[in-house]
Design an enzyme around this catalytic site. Structure first.
Site, PDB file in Angstrom:
ATOM      1  N   GLU A  29      46.464  31.788  33.727  1.00 49.69           N
ATOM      2  CA  GLU A  29      45.463  30.808  33.314  1.00 49.69           C
ATOM      3  C   GLU A  29      45.687  29.506  34.075  1.00 49.69           C
ATOM      4  OE1 GLU A  29      43.657  31.669  29.247  1.00 49.69           O
ATOM      5  OE2 GLU A  29      45.455  30.518  28.871  1.00 49.69           O
ATOM      6  N   HIS A  71      51.134  29.238  26.149  1.00 50.26           N
ATOM      7  CA  HIS A  71      49.816  28.732  26.563  1.00 50.26           C
ATOM      8  C   HIS A  71      49.992  27.320  27.124  1.00 50.26           C
ATOM      9  CE1 HIS A  71      45.722  27.232  26.370  1.00 50.26           C
ATOM     10  NE2 HIS A  71      45.341  28.494  26.366  1.00 50.26           N
ATOM     11  N   GLU A  92      48.429  24.704  26.718  1.00 48.98           N
ATOM     12  CA  GLU A  92      48.317  23.622  25.727  1.00 48.98           C
ATOM     13  C   GLU A  92      49.631  23.453  24.968  1.00 48.98           C
ATOM     14  OE1 GLU A  92      44.737  25.103  23.890  1.00 48.98           O
ATOM     15  OE2 GLU A  92      43.664  24.647  25.741  1.00 48.98           O
ATOM     16  N   SER A  98      37.799  29.669  31.420  1.00 47.17           N
ATOM     17  CA  SER A  98      36.335  29.581  31.555  1.00 47.17           C
ATOM     18  C   SER A  98      35.645  30.933  31.776  1.00 47.17           C
ATOM     19  CB  SER A  98      35.951  28.599  32.664  1.00 47.17           C
ATOM     20  OG  SER A  98      36.358  27.287  32.322  1.00 47.17           O
ATOM     21  N   GLY A 122      38.683  25.605  29.889  1.00 51.38           N
ATOM     22  CA  GLY A 122      37.689  24.755  29.246  1.00 51.38           C
ATOM     23  C   GLY A 122      36.863  23.904  30.199  1.00 51.38           C
ATOM     24  N   ASN A 181      41.041  33.904  22.222  1.00 49.92           N
ATOM     25  CA  ASN A 181      41.923  32.834  21.740  1.00 49.92           C
ATOM     26  C   ASN A 181      41.042  31.763  21.109  1.00 49.92           C
ATOM     27  OD1 ASN A 181      43.731  30.767  21.372  1.00 49.92           O
ATOM     28  ND2 ASN A 181      44.030  30.342  23.555  1.00 49.92           N
ATOM     29  N   TRP A 182      41.039  31.731  19.772  1.00 52.34           N
ATOM     30  CA  TRP A 182      40.165  30.774  19.072  1.00 52.34           C
ATOM     31  C   TRP A 182      40.714  29.353  19.083  1.00 52.34           C
ATOM     32  CZ3 TRP A 182      38.247  33.361  13.866  1.00 52.34           C
ATOM     33  CH2 TRP A 182      37.469  34.480  14.175  1.00 52.34           C
ATOM     34  N   LYS A 183      41.975  29.196  19.467  1.00 49.95           N
ATOM     35  CA  LYS A 183      42.643  27.883  19.392  1.00 49.95           C
ATOM     36  C   LYS A 183      42.496  27.331  17.968  1.00 49.95           C
ATOM     37  CE  LYS A 183      41.792  27.476  24.259  1.00 49.95           C
ATOM     38  NZ  LYS A 183      41.710  26.655  25.433  1.00 49.95           N
ATOM     39  N   GLY A 222      38.630  31.865  25.749  1.00 47.18           N
ATOM     40  CA  GLY A 222      38.716  30.783  24.765  1.00 47.18           C
ATOM     41  C   GLY A 222      37.334  30.492  24.195  1.00 47.18           C
ATOM     42  N   GLY A 223      36.713  29.441  24.689  1.00 47.14           N
ATOM     43  CA  GLY A 223      35.430  28.955  24.173  1.00 47.14           C
ATOM     44  C   GLY A 223      34.385  30.037  23.914  1.00 47.14           C
TER      45      GLY A 223
HETATM   46  P1  PGA Z   1      38.559  28.834  27.938  1.00 49.54           P
HETATM   47  O1  PGA Z   1      40.063  28.924  27.368  1.00 49.54           O
HETATM   48  O2  PGA Z   1      38.042  30.247  28.024  1.00 49.54           O
HETATM   49  O3  PGA Z   1      37.817  28.008  26.900  1.00 49.54           O
HETATM   50  O4  PGA Z   1      38.626  28.183  29.259  1.00 49.54           O
HETATM   51  C1  PGA Z   1      40.932  29.938  27.764  1.00 49.54           C
HETATM   52  C2  PGA Z   1      42.287  29.741  27.162  1.00 49.54           C
HETATM   53  O5  PGA Z   1      42.738  28.596  27.044  1.00 49.54           O
HETATM   54  O6  PGA Z   1      42.959  30.720  26.789  1.00 49.54           O
END
Ligand code: PGA
Length: 231
Positions: A153, A86, A88, A191, A159, A7-9, A212-213
């Site tokens: 999640e 998600h 967010e 994470s 993050g 997930n590149w956001k 993500g990251g």
């Molecule tokens: P993260 O994000 O790996 O940077 O914690 C995961 C996500 O939000 O899908």
């Protein structure tokens, strides 16, 4: 077979995709690698050797919805998966369980696989069972649930560099499997990186991870794909 979903956001650009594809396209794997870039970069994935996903979509197929993105167009662009719900989206854009369920219905009707995200906030950590039961209540008996994937999640882990213990992850994913009659794969997200993937991915209830990251660090992400191939 395990899933590795990137997930590149709201990150990445044209140059980044080109470098990413050079590296990732050449990796062969039996696992299912799904990359979810921002909408305007989807067109760059025409010759992608893995699977393409999006990070969100409208619950409508078309119409007067300025600024929304139709799942029909995502399908045309080759998306096999779409992430919905998600944290967010829930927290920053006020998406409700009802809205997420509407998106799920449209996606499954179109033959696109939804990746449904669920998870509790830091404050609600002791009540994670109640939180997840509410988030899953509309989906759990739906006839199309086998077309979906559920990603656990915990909001506090996204993050932050903090993850639940392996037994906590197993407990929550087992709970999700029990609630949904094991109708769909269950992923862990929050994470995940090259250091902890070797603890997380082998957990029996973990059918894959949502990254993500670390998916934006091309070397690290390709290392993770190679690692998953070995377990
Ligand atoms: P993260 O994000 O790996 O940077 O914690 C995961 C996500 O939000 O899908």
């Amino acid at each position: 077979m395990k899933f590795l979903v990137a997930n590149w956001k709201m990150n990445g650009d044209v140059e980044f995709v080109e470098n990413f594809l050079k590296k990732i396209n050449s990796i062969k794997t039996e696992n299912q690698i799904v990359v979810c870039p921002p909408f305007p970069l989807l067109y760059k994935f025409k010759n992608f050797s893995h699977f393409l996903g999006a990070q969100n979509c409208s619950d409508r197929k078309n119409g007067a919805f300025t600024g929304e993105v139709s799942p029909l167009l995502l399908k045309d662009l080759g998306c096999k998966y779409v992430i919905i719900g998600h944290s967010e989206r829930r927290r920053i854009f006020n998406e409700s369980d009802e809205m997420i369920f509407e998106k799920y219905k449209t996606l499954t009707e179109l033959g696109i696989n939804p990746i449904i995200c669920v998870g509790e906030t830091e404050k609600a950590r002791p009540e994670w069972r109640d939180v997840l039961s509410i988030q899953l209540s509309k989906f759990k008996n739906d006839e199309n649930l086998s077309k979906a994937i559920i990603a656990y999640e915990p909001v506090w882990s996204i993050g932050s560099g903090e993850t639940p213990t392996t037994s906590e992850i197993h407990e929550v994913l087992s709970f999700i499997k029990q609630t949904t009659n094991s109708k769909c794969p269950t992923l862990y997200g929050g994470s995940v990186n090259i250091k902890n993937i070797s603890d997380i991915l082998p957990i029996p209830s973990v059918d894959g991870v949502l990254i993500g990251g670390a998916s934006l660090r091309i070397e690290e992400f390709s290392e993770m794909i190679r690692y998953a191939e070995r377990i």
